[in-house]
Design a protein around this motif. Sequence first.
Motif, PDB file in Angstrom:
ATOM      1  N   ARG A  23      27.614  17.749 -33.840  1.00 59.06           N
ATOM      2  CA  ARG A  23      28.950  17.180 -33.620  1.00 59.06           C
ATOM      3  C   ARG A  23      29.708  17.052 -34.931  1.00 59.06           C
ATOM      4  O   ARG A  23      30.901  17.368 -35.008  1.00 59.06           O
ATOM      5  CB  ARG A  23      28.829  15.825 -32.919  1.00 59.06           C
ATOM      6  CG  ARG A  23      30.167  15.231 -32.534  1.00 59.06           C
ATOM      7  CD  ARG A  23      30.031  13.888 -31.846  1.00 59.06           C
ATOM      8  NE  ARG A  23      29.322  12.955 -32.693  1.00 59.06           N
ATOM      9  CZ  ARG A  23      28.187  12.337 -32.358  1.00 59.06           C
ATOM     10  NH1 ARG A  23      27.634  12.547 -31.188  1.00 59.06           N
ATOM     11  NH2 ARG A  23      27.616  11.497 -33.184  1.00 59.06           N
ATOM     12  N   TYR A  71      21.775  16.350 -32.316  1.00 62.19           N
ATOM     13  CA  TYR A  71      23.120  16.471 -31.755  1.00 62.19           C
ATOM     14  C   TYR A  71      24.205  15.847 -32.636  1.00 62.19           C
ATOM     15  O   TYR A  71      25.272  16.448 -32.789  1.00 62.19           O
ATOM     16  CB  TYR A  71      23.184  15.905 -30.336  1.00 62.19           C
ATOM     17  CG  TYR A  71      24.361  16.460 -29.568  1.00 62.19           C
ATOM     18  CD1 TYR A  71      24.267  17.681 -28.911  1.00 62.19           C
ATOM     19  CD2 TYR A  71      25.571  15.786 -29.527  1.00 62.19           C
ATOM     20  CE1 TYR A  71      25.336  18.207 -28.224  1.00 62.19           C
ATOM     21  CE2 TYR A  71      26.660  16.311 -28.853  1.00 62.19           C
ATOM     22  CZ  TYR A  71      26.535  17.515 -28.204  1.00 62.19           C
ATOM     23  OH  TYR A  71      27.608  18.046 -27.548  1.00 62.19           O
ATOM     24  N   SER A  98      16.723  16.653 -29.442  1.00 57.87           N
ATOM     25  CA  SER A  98      18.128  16.782 -29.033  1.00 57.87           C
ATOM     26  C   SER A  98      18.926  15.577 -29.505  1.00 57.87           C
ATOM     27  O   SER A  98      20.024  15.718 -30.051  1.00 57.87           O
ATOM     28  CB  SER A  98      18.237  16.886 -27.508  1.00 57.87           C
ATOM     29  OG  SER A  98      17.589  18.021 -27.026  1.00 57.87           O
ATOM     30  N   GLY A 126      30.880  15.011 -27.388  1.00 57.87           N
ATOM     31  CA  GLY A 126      29.899  15.929 -26.830  1.00 57.87           C
ATOM     32  C   GLY A 126      30.364  16.586 -25.544  1.00 57.87           C
ATOM     33  O   GLY A 126      31.233  16.070 -24.843  1.00 57.87           O
ATOM     34  N   PRO A 184      23.842  14.959 -26.239  1.00 60.01           N
ATOM     35  CA  PRO A 184      22.455  15.414 -26.366  1.00 60.01           C
ATOM     36  C   PRO A 184      21.742  15.544 -25.025  1.00 60.01           C
ATOM     37  O   PRO A 184      20.875  16.409 -24.871  1.00 60.01           O
ATOM     38  CB  PRO A 184      21.791  14.342 -27.239  1.00 60.01           C
ATOM     39  CG  PRO A 184      22.687  13.167 -27.208  1.00 60.01           C
ATOM     40  CD  PRO A 184      24.062  13.684 -26.915  1.00 60.01           C
TER      41      PRO A 184
END
Length: 127
Positions: A111, A107, A103, A60, A73
């Motif tokens: 990803r 997320y 989120s 991330g 996130p």
Amino acid sequence: MTEDAASPVLVYDGECPFCSQYVKYFRLQSALGALKLVDARDGGTIVEAIRAANYDLNEGMVLILSGQMHHGPDAIHMLALMSSGNGYFNRLNAFIFRRKWLSTLLYPMLRTGRNFTLWCLGRKKLR
């Protein structure tokens, strides 16, 4: 870290088309005029500090805000909270990612899409 703690920094993968487009649109329509964008592939002291804090940039992006690191996130959630709400992109971004639970839920899918796209394009993950 040598960056000014008052200036927010967003560290992302510059070879990921999704990450690059996200920061492009966010930058253009952001309330954070002073947001500094850093391509993690360029390395440097900021990237080293993120790695030293045990954050994996393949997992991330990282937002550094007031000296605090927000990863994955949490980063996208914080960006949504600070967005201006102007324009279609910011309204959609805020609608989805201002909800921390959403989120966190979405997320990993983002990803996975990033990793699959990098693989399809023959690009390697970050070292």
